[in-house]
Design a protein around this motif. Structure first.
Motif, PDB file in Angstrom:
ATOM      1  N   CYS A 135       9.409 -14.636  -4.018  1.00 21.78           N
ATOM      2  CA  CYS A 135       9.242 -13.690  -2.913  1.00 21.78           C
ATOM      3  C   CYS A 135      10.374 -12.667  -3.001  1.00 21.78           C
TER       4      CYS A 135
ATOM      5  N   VAL B 188       6.740 -20.827  -1.430  1.00 21.23           N
ATOM      6  CA  VAL B 188       7.713 -19.934  -2.054  1.00 21.23           C
ATOM      7  C   VAL B 188       8.868 -20.752  -2.620  1.00 21.23           C
TER       8      VAL B 188
ATOM      9  N   ILE C  48      13.515 -16.845  -2.974  1.00 20.24           N
ATOM     10  CA  ILE C  48      13.485 -15.611  -2.197  1.00 20.24           C
ATOM     11  C   ILE C  48      14.607 -14.714  -2.705  1.00 20.24           C
TER      12      ILE C  48
ATOM     13  N   ALA D 191       9.769 -15.606   5.269  1.00 17.23           N
ATOM     14  CA  ALA D 191       9.669 -16.091   3.887  1.00 17.23           C
ATOM     15  C   ALA D 191      10.192 -17.522   3.774  1.00 17.23           C
TER      16      ALA D 191
END
Length: 110
Positions: free
Chosen positions: A5, A43, A46, A37
């Motif tokens: 992400c 995910v 990040i 996020a």
């Protein structure tokens, strides 16, 4: 499958000065994207990408995210988002980190 992400937030904005750090519900705008996020279980990494030391310092409040200071040629009005994405992917690739998917969360659309 691994998902990266990227949250891009440059400091230069012509229409609304410092729009990425405008306060919304008591927090800088881009912090809403970072916190969202962090809630996404799919995910794996990040990346907060910015040309601003101030933005990076604010983002450092959030744990377990990668702060990335991007160069000025990827932070001007003519810079393309695809080039920012490629830049961040290549930086991680050099560290041996590979991803199957990339998710972009724009700070201005929390």
């Amino acid at each position: 499958m691994k998902t990266l992400c990227i949250i891009p937030a440059r400091k230069g904005s012509k229409a609304i000065k410092d729009k990425n750090i405008k306060i919304l519900n008591g927090e800088e705008l881009f912090l809403h994207s970072l916190k969202f996020a962090k809630k996404l279980k799919f995910v794996n990494q990040i990346v907060f990408s910015s040309d601003s030391k101030k933005y990076l310092k604010i983002a450092s409040k959030i744990k377990n995210i990668l702060l990335s200071k991007r160069p000025s040629n990827l932070s001007n009005d003519s810079a393309l988002m695809i080039d920012v994405i490629k830049y961040e992917i290549n930086k991680l690739k050099k560290k041996g980190k590979l991803f199957d998917f990339v998710l972009i969360l724009q700070p201005t659309c929390p």
